[in-house]
Motif scaffolding. Structure first.
Motif, PDB file in Angstrom:
ATOM      1  N   LYS A 240       0.805  -1.222   0.000  1.00 31.25           N
ATOM      2  CA  LYS A 240       0.000   0.000   0.000  1.00 31.25           C
ATOM      3  C   LYS A 240       0.837   1.271   0.000  1.00 31.25           C
ATOM      4  N   ARG A 241       1.917   1.271   0.796  1.00 24.79           N
ATOM      5  CA  ARG A 241       2.683   2.503   1.016  1.00 24.79           C
ATOM      6  C   ARG A 241       4.184   2.224   0.942  1.00 24.79           C
ATOM      7  N   LEU A 242       4.663   2.046  -0.258  1.00 31.79           N
ATOM      8  CA  LEU A 242       6.085   1.747  -0.421  1.00 31.79           C
ATOM      9  C   LEU A 242       6.955   2.924   0.021  1.00 31.79           C
ATOM     10  N   ASP A 243       6.372   4.112   0.071  1.00 28.44           N
ATOM     11  CA  ASP A 243       7.134   5.268   0.562  1.00 28.44           C
ATOM     12  C   ASP A 243       7.457   5.163   2.047  1.00 28.44           C
ATOM     13  N   LEU A 244       6.687   4.373   2.758  1.00 29.58           N
ATOM     14  CA  LEU A 244       6.919   4.209   4.186  1.00 29.58           C
ATOM     15  C   LEU A 244       7.874   3.063   4.495  1.00 29.58           C
ATOM     16  N   VAL A 245       8.065   2.149   3.548  1.00 31.44           N
ATOM     17  CA  VAL A 245       8.805   0.909   3.807  1.00 31.44           C
ATOM     18  C   VAL A 245       9.955   0.789   2.810  1.00 31.44           C
ATOM     19  N   ARG A 246      11.180   0.772   3.310  1.00 29.11           N
ATOM     20  CA  ARG A 246      12.330   0.627   2.401  1.00 29.11           C
ATOM     21  C   ARG A 246      12.898  -0.790   2.416  1.00 29.11           C
ATOM     22  N   ALA A 247      12.542  -1.588   3.438  1.00 29.72           N
ATOM     23  CA  ALA A 247      13.013  -2.973   3.513  1.00 29.72           C
ATOM     24  C   ALA A 247      12.085  -3.754   4.433  1.00 29.72           C
ATOM     25  N   LEU A 248      11.983  -5.063   4.182  1.00 31.93           N
ATOM     26  CA  LEU A 248      11.083  -5.931   4.933  1.00 31.93           C
ATOM     27  C   LEU A 248      11.850  -7.082   5.573  1.00 31.93           C
ATOM     28  N   VAL A 249      11.451  -7.430   6.790  1.00 32.84           N
ATOM     29  CA  VAL A 249      11.861  -8.693   7.393  1.00 32.84           C
ATOM     30  C   VAL A 249      10.577  -9.461   7.681  1.00 32.84           C
ATOM     31  N   LEU A 250      10.390 -10.560   6.967  1.00 29.63           N
ATOM     32  CA  LEU A 250       9.189 -11.382   7.098  1.00 29.63           C
ATOM     33  C   LEU A 250       9.559 -12.620   7.902  1.00 29.63           C
TER      34      LEU A 250
END
Length: 262
Positions: A107-117
């Protein structure tokens, strides 16, 4: 202890570390509050703005009536980051927290630069499985699910430790509406298609003895994102940040350095 009022629902959150540091958002699992991450915090590098919060229906946050939609849980995370004026966060989500993280990135790639799933999936379980757990909780209370949950959550080694009672008590004290609300959100979520469209640095973490989200499910999910990396923590279950905090923090630290986030 701080409270964010998000469209009338108040969420309990906490910020640790460097107020001007790179933002690191943690999102916890069903049946836990943000103390889930306490064991790893001493092992993380300095210079981070560490943000944790209790999902609606958990911890000290408000507990609206069930059911909840996954979109609502994603919106909670989105609004919290907006309130805190955070962009380009690394988001670490475990179990349902990992589903929220996926939805937030879509939804908001501007808020998230990397993910840990961590210990999560694009889809977790079946509708029938979640309907059964919701019905059991409604009929007999959340505590009726505790024994089976602990056996899925923890390795055989940890199940014999006295500290197990901390997590069992936390689970059993989850409000009924919070548990069933979030269970309904998991039941209704299938992120395979949206997650496959993501293009951002992603680390997957699994526990070798996880009976809730087995390693193959985690690997299948992170493989949807090109360039992602998968790591397995051995002799750990669904909450490896609890069972193996130093190993878990080491993986996060390496990923923070790889992505230039610290």
């Amino acid at each position: 202890m701080q409270i964010a009022d998000l469209d009338g629902t108040r969420l309990h959150y906490r910020i640790d570390g460097d107020p001007s540091g790179a933002p690191l958002l943690f999102i916890n699992s069903l049946g836990t509050d943000f103390r889930l991450w306490d064991p790893i915090l001493p092992h993380l590098p300095p210079g981070l703005r560490i943000i944790r919060y209790d999902k609606r229906g958990h911890g000290l946050s408000d507990c609206p009536p069930a059911p909840y939609a996954m979109g609502t849980l994603v919106r909670d995370a989105e609004q919290l980051l907006e309130l805190l004026d955070v962009k380009d966060a690394m988001v670490v989500g475990l179990s349902i927290g990992g589903m929220i993280a996926q939805g937030l990135a879509v939804k908001r790639l501007d808020l998230v630069r990397a993910l840990v799933l961590s210990n999560t999936g694009a889809k977790i379980g079946t509708r029938d499985l979640w309907d059964e757990r919701i019905a059991t909780a409604r009929e007999n209370g959340v505590a009726a699910l505790a024994q089976g949950t602990m056996e899925r959550w923890f390795s055989r080694d940890y199940l014999t430790r006295p500290e197990l009672s901390l997590w069992r008590n936390m689970f059993e004290r989850t409000p009924l509406e919070g548990f069933t609300g979030c269970a309904a959100a998991i039941k209704g979520t299938d992120f395979y298609t949206p997650t496959s469209g993501l293009r951002l640095p992603t680390l997957g973490i699994a526990g070798s003895e996880d009976g809730g989200t087995p390693p193959d499910l985690v690997r299948e999910t992170v493989d949807l994102i090109p360039g992602s990396r998968f790591e397995l923590i051995r002799r750990a279950g669904h909450l490896p940040c609890v069972e193996k905090p130093q190993a878990y923090a080491a993986l996060l630290t390496d990923f923070l350095k790889e992505t230039g986030h610290v």
